[in-house]
Scaffold this motif. Structure first.
Motif, PDB file in Angstrom:
ATOM      1  N   SER A 123     -13.140   3.283 -36.067  1.00 52.70           N
ATOM      2  CA  SER A 123     -12.727   2.352 -35.020  1.00 52.70           C
ATOM      3  C   SER A 123     -12.151   3.052 -33.795  1.00 52.70           C
ATOM      4  O   SER A 123     -11.751   2.389 -32.835  1.00 52.70           O
ATOM      5  CB  SER A 123     -11.695   1.363 -35.564  1.00 52.70           C
ATOM      6  OG  SER A 123     -10.514   2.046 -35.947  1.00 52.70           O
ATOM      7  N   ARG A 175     -12.290  -3.176 -35.968  1.00 52.26           N
ATOM      8  CA  ARG A 175     -12.257  -2.638 -37.321  1.00 52.26           C
ATOM      9  C   ARG A 175     -13.207  -3.463 -38.207  1.00 52.26           C
ATOM     10  O   ARG A 175     -13.244  -4.693 -38.106  1.00 52.26           O
ATOM     11  CB  ARG A 175     -10.837  -2.675 -37.885  1.00 52.26           C
ATOM     12  CG  ARG A 175      -9.844  -1.884 -37.023  1.00 52.26           C
ATOM     13  CD  ARG A 175      -8.457  -1.886 -37.629  1.00 52.26           C
ATOM     14  NE  ARG A 175      -7.465  -1.315 -36.733  1.00 52.26           N
ATOM     15  CZ  ARG A 175      -7.231  -0.025 -36.593  1.00 52.26           C
ATOM     16  NH1 ARG A 175      -7.932   0.843 -37.320  1.00 52.26           N
ATOM     17  NH2 ARG A 175      -6.314   0.412 -35.754  1.00 52.26           N
ATOM     18  N   GLY A 183      -9.333  -0.436 -32.804  1.00 49.93           N
ATOM     19  CA  GLY A 183      -8.801   0.920 -32.806  1.00 49.93           C
ATOM     20  C   GLY A 183      -8.394   1.361 -31.409  1.00 49.93           C
ATOM     21  O   GLY A 183      -8.372   0.570 -30.457  1.00 49.93           O
TER      22      GLY A 183
END
Length: 217
Positions: A123, A175, A183
């Motif tokens: 991510s 994610r 992320g």
């Protein structure tokens, strides 16, 4: 003692024991699992998707023919945050040439294409930003376009060194298991020495050099 018609030869599960008893009833060898019913062949397809598609999620209509000649039209759902190597299964959408057996399955193998700006690690996204040496010394602001097309301003602090990283929280990829969470974006700094300075700017820099006692010539 009555045995209700079952003759096990003195052994509670017959002469072969429990494994043979289970095998006779369920058609298996011991506890190794049930025999899988024969079915038609599976179909494996590879689908290339972009990093932007993985960020937003996407539905992709496809058409293909199975080995038996059956024409299939489907809409493939690309979930947010999916990664290269993921296989999406569509049950019963494979070959069905032999009508006496259940159809096979369709497997879509996902390949996420490279991006010209961003590199991905799960991510987390990363990219490189070039700034000139003077901006690194004094500090500056830089406008960066993110993977979703929005623009953000990042502050590059005074005294930034070559290879320093800046972290932008929440500007990475969704994610996989929790696509409402994102992320981070790692901005890697690449310092470039300017070569097109005006004469006046060069004179000012020489003055600074003299003040700092760096001119040894």
């Amino acid at each position: 003692m009555r045995n209700f018609g079952f003759n096990f030869g003195g052994h509670p599960f017959g002469p072969g024991g429990l494994d043979d008893f289970v095998s006779q009833i369920f058609g298996q060898h011991g506890f190794g699992g049930f025999r899988q019913q024969p079915r038609n062949r599976d179909v494996n397809l590879t689908m290339q998707v972009s990093l932007e598609d993985v960020y937003t999620g996407k539905q992709v209509p496809i058409q293909f023919s199975t080995p038996g000649g059956r024409r299939v039209e489907l809409v493939i759902d690309i979930p947010k945050g999916i990664d290269t190597g993921t296989r999406i299964r569509y049950q019963g959408q494979g070959d069905h040439d032999n009508q006496s057996m259940p159809p096979g399955d369709l497997y879509i193998n996902i390949q996420v294409g490279d991006h010209p700006v961003f590199q991905r690690a799960e991510s987390t996204l990363s990219c490189t930003v070039k700034i000139d040496a003077i901006s690194a010394i004094l500090g500056t602001k830089h406008t960066l376009e993110t993977i979703n097309g929005s623009r953000i301003n990042i502050t590059i602090p005074a005294g930034t060194q070559q290879g320093n990283n800046l972290r932008v929280s929440g500007a990475g990829m969704p994610r996989r298991q929790t696509p409402h969470l994102f992320g981070d974006l790692i901005v890697m700094i690449d310092i470039v020495v300017p070569t097109n300075l005006s004469s006046a700017t060069i004179d000012k820099l020489k003055e600074i050099q003299n003040i700092r006692g760096l001119d040894k010539s």
